[in-house]
Design an enzyme around this catalytic site. Structure first.
Site, short mmCIF file in Angstrom:
data_model
loop_
_atom_site.label_atom_id
_atom_site.label_comp_id
_atom_site.label_asym_id
_atom_site.label_seq_id
_atom_site.Cartn_x
_atom_site.Cartn_y
_atom_site.Cartn_z
N TYR A 123 1.02 -1.19 -0.07
CA TYR A 123 0.15 -0.04 0.01
C TYR A 123 0.88 1.25 -0.23
O TYR A 123 0.41 2.28 0.35
CB TYR A 123 -0.82 0.05 1.30
CG TYR A 123 -2.02 -0.98 1.09
CD1 TYR A 123 -2.03 -1.98 0.08
CD2 TYR A 123 -2.85 -1.16 2.12
CE1 TYR A 123 -3.01 -2.98 0.39
CE2 TYR A 123 -4.05 -2.14 2.38
CZ TYR A 123 -3.98 -2.94 1.33
OH TYR A 123 -4.87 -3.95 1.30
N LYS A 171 5.97 -14.16 4.60
CA LYS A 171 6.07 -15.12 3.27
C LYS A 171 7.49 -15.04 2.68
O LYS A 171 7.90 -15.02 1.77
CB LYS A 171 5.00 -14.81 2.13
CG LYS A 171 4.90 -15.88 1.13
CD LYS A 171 4.52 -17.18 1.57
CE LYS A 171 4.33 -17.96 0.37
NZ LYS A 171 3.70 -19.43 0.86
N ASP A 204 0.00 -18.02 4.36
CA ASP A 204 -0.93 -18.93 3.85
C ASP A 204 -1.22 -20.08 4.91
O ASP A 204 -2.42 -20.44 5.04
CB ASP A 204 -0.46 -19.65 2.47
CG ASP A 204 0.87 -20.19 2.62
OD1 ASP A 204 1.67 -19.65 3.34
OD2 ASP A 204 1.23 -20.99 1.80
N ASP A 228 -4.49 -6.92 6.49
CA ASP A 228 -5.67 -6.46 5.90
C ASP A 228 -6.59 -7.53 5.48
O ASP A 228 -7.84 -7.88 6.28
CB ASP A 228 -5.60 -5.69 4.68
CG ASP A 228 -6.69 -4.90 4.39
OD1 ASP A 228 -7.77 -5.11 4.98
OD2 ASP A 228 -6.84 -4.08 3.31
N ASP A 232 -9.87 -9.45 8.17
CA ASP A 232 -11.30 -9.48 7.58
C ASP A 232 -11.45 -11.02 7.86
O ASP A 232 -12.76 -11.30 8.13
CB ASP A 232 -11.48 -9.34 6.38
CG ASP A 232 -11.43 -7.74 6.21
OD1 ASP A 232 -11.34 -6.90 7.33
OD2 ASP A 232 -11.69 -7.03 5.00
#
Length: 334
Positions: A123, A171, A204, A228, A232
């Site tokens: 972002y 990751k 993951d 983010d 959620d």
């Protein structure tokens, strides 16, 4: 007296902010509210979705409470006011608590805090188009400075809240430079907190483990996009977006908000759930040092939920204003 900047925004934002303001005024505290523009409606009025005057008002306030915005794509001179606000005010820590509620849609035993880096990563806003529009590139920026402060924030919060583990999510096996740096910094900082156990997990795997056994997590700290997505996902185990809340914390400013969007189809229907914004107000009270009042507010919301006095998204029949009145009455009688 607390000076609070209100940012109603678009869609149901004005409705849920009005509800939170009503609830806050029932507490034995003094408030000085200032309302400022943000979002697509503000862009249509002034030409900017985030005017400089709004940024200054947030800086001058003790805290800000934000509703929701609409961010349409492909409009000239338009940008995400939320991302820009976080960067302009250096709101580096996005805190998203995930806690079980007394409702059939919620799993029991979850008390998780996701600590998300809020100013860089994917972002960062560094994008370009090449090859006559056939190749689009977004740069992922991870710095030692931003990694250090968000990881340290996560460990400090774990210590302050009596939690014993912090999961560092990355990751680094694929994103060897960016996530590699984030992981390296985490390992360094973890040595400074011998009372907290650091565990690392690939993003993951974390997404899978959140589905399998969310109860295992106490604090998750991760980069911007990963945080983010994971937050959620996590909120769906404790009632969904209608109750999910977050705080954007910086050194000199703080903005608290519901996680849900502007939900334009709900505008004016009375079906907007005010819980997330009311709980964001409780986070704001914690930030202001008003722990007792924050607890009163949370307890009132939980009693409404337990009694089935909720909006349709949680299986109830109350309108936004009716539920707001229920919460106010519980607080006033507590």
């Amino acid at each position: 007296m607390y000076k609070i900047t209100l940012l109603p925004g678009d869609g149901i934002g004005p409705e849920v902010i009005a509800a939170a303001r009503e609830v806050l005024t029932t507490l034995p505290l003094e408030w000085d509210f200032t309302e400022c523009g943000i979002g697509y409606g503000e862009y249509q009025r002034s030409g900017s979705p985030l005017p400089d005057s709004t940024i200054q008002a947030i800086r001058n306030a003790d805290a800000a409470l934000f509703g929701a915005v609409t961010t349409p794509p492909n409009i000239p001179n338009y940008f995400s006011p939320v991302v820009r606000m976080r960067q302009a005010l250096n709101l580096y820590a996005n805190l998203r608590p995930t806690r079980s509620i007394p409702h059939s849609s919620s799993r029991a035993g979850i008390d998780l805090l996701i600590v998300r880096e809020n100013t860089e990563g994917l972002y960062s806003g560094i994008e370009r188009v090449e090859d006559d529009g056939n190749r689009a590139i977004t740069e992922r920026v991870i710095t030692r400075k931003c990694s250090e402060r968000i990881i340290r924030k996560a460990f400090d919060l774990a210590r302050q809240t009596g939690r014993k583990t912090v999961h560092v999510v990355h990751k680094a096996n694929v994103l060897r430079q960016t996530c590699g740096l984030f992981r390296t910094v985490a390992l360094e900082i973890a040595d400074e907190y011998p009372d907290i156990t650091m565990q690392e997990m690939l993003v993951d795997t974390c997404a899978m483990e959140l589905v399998r056994a969310p109860e295992q997590f106490e604090v998750i700290v991760t980069t911007n996009l990963f945080g983010d997505i994971l937050s959620d996902e996590a909120c769906m185990f404790v009632g969904g977006l209608g109750v999910a809340t977050s705080g954007n914390i910086g050194v000199d400013a703080a903005v608290f908000e519901p996680v849900h969007g502007s939900a334009p189809t709900l505008v004016g229907t009375g079906k907007a759930n005010p819980i997330a914004t009311i709980l964001a107000s409780a986070m704001m009270l914690d930030y202001l040092g008003e722990k007792e009042q924050a607890s009163r507010l949370r307890n009132a919301v939980e009693k409404c939920i337990a009694d089935g006095q909720v909006t349709p998204d949680l299986g109830g029949t109350l309108t936004t204003s009716e539920m707001t009145e229920k919460v106010k009455n519980i607080i006033m009688n507590s």
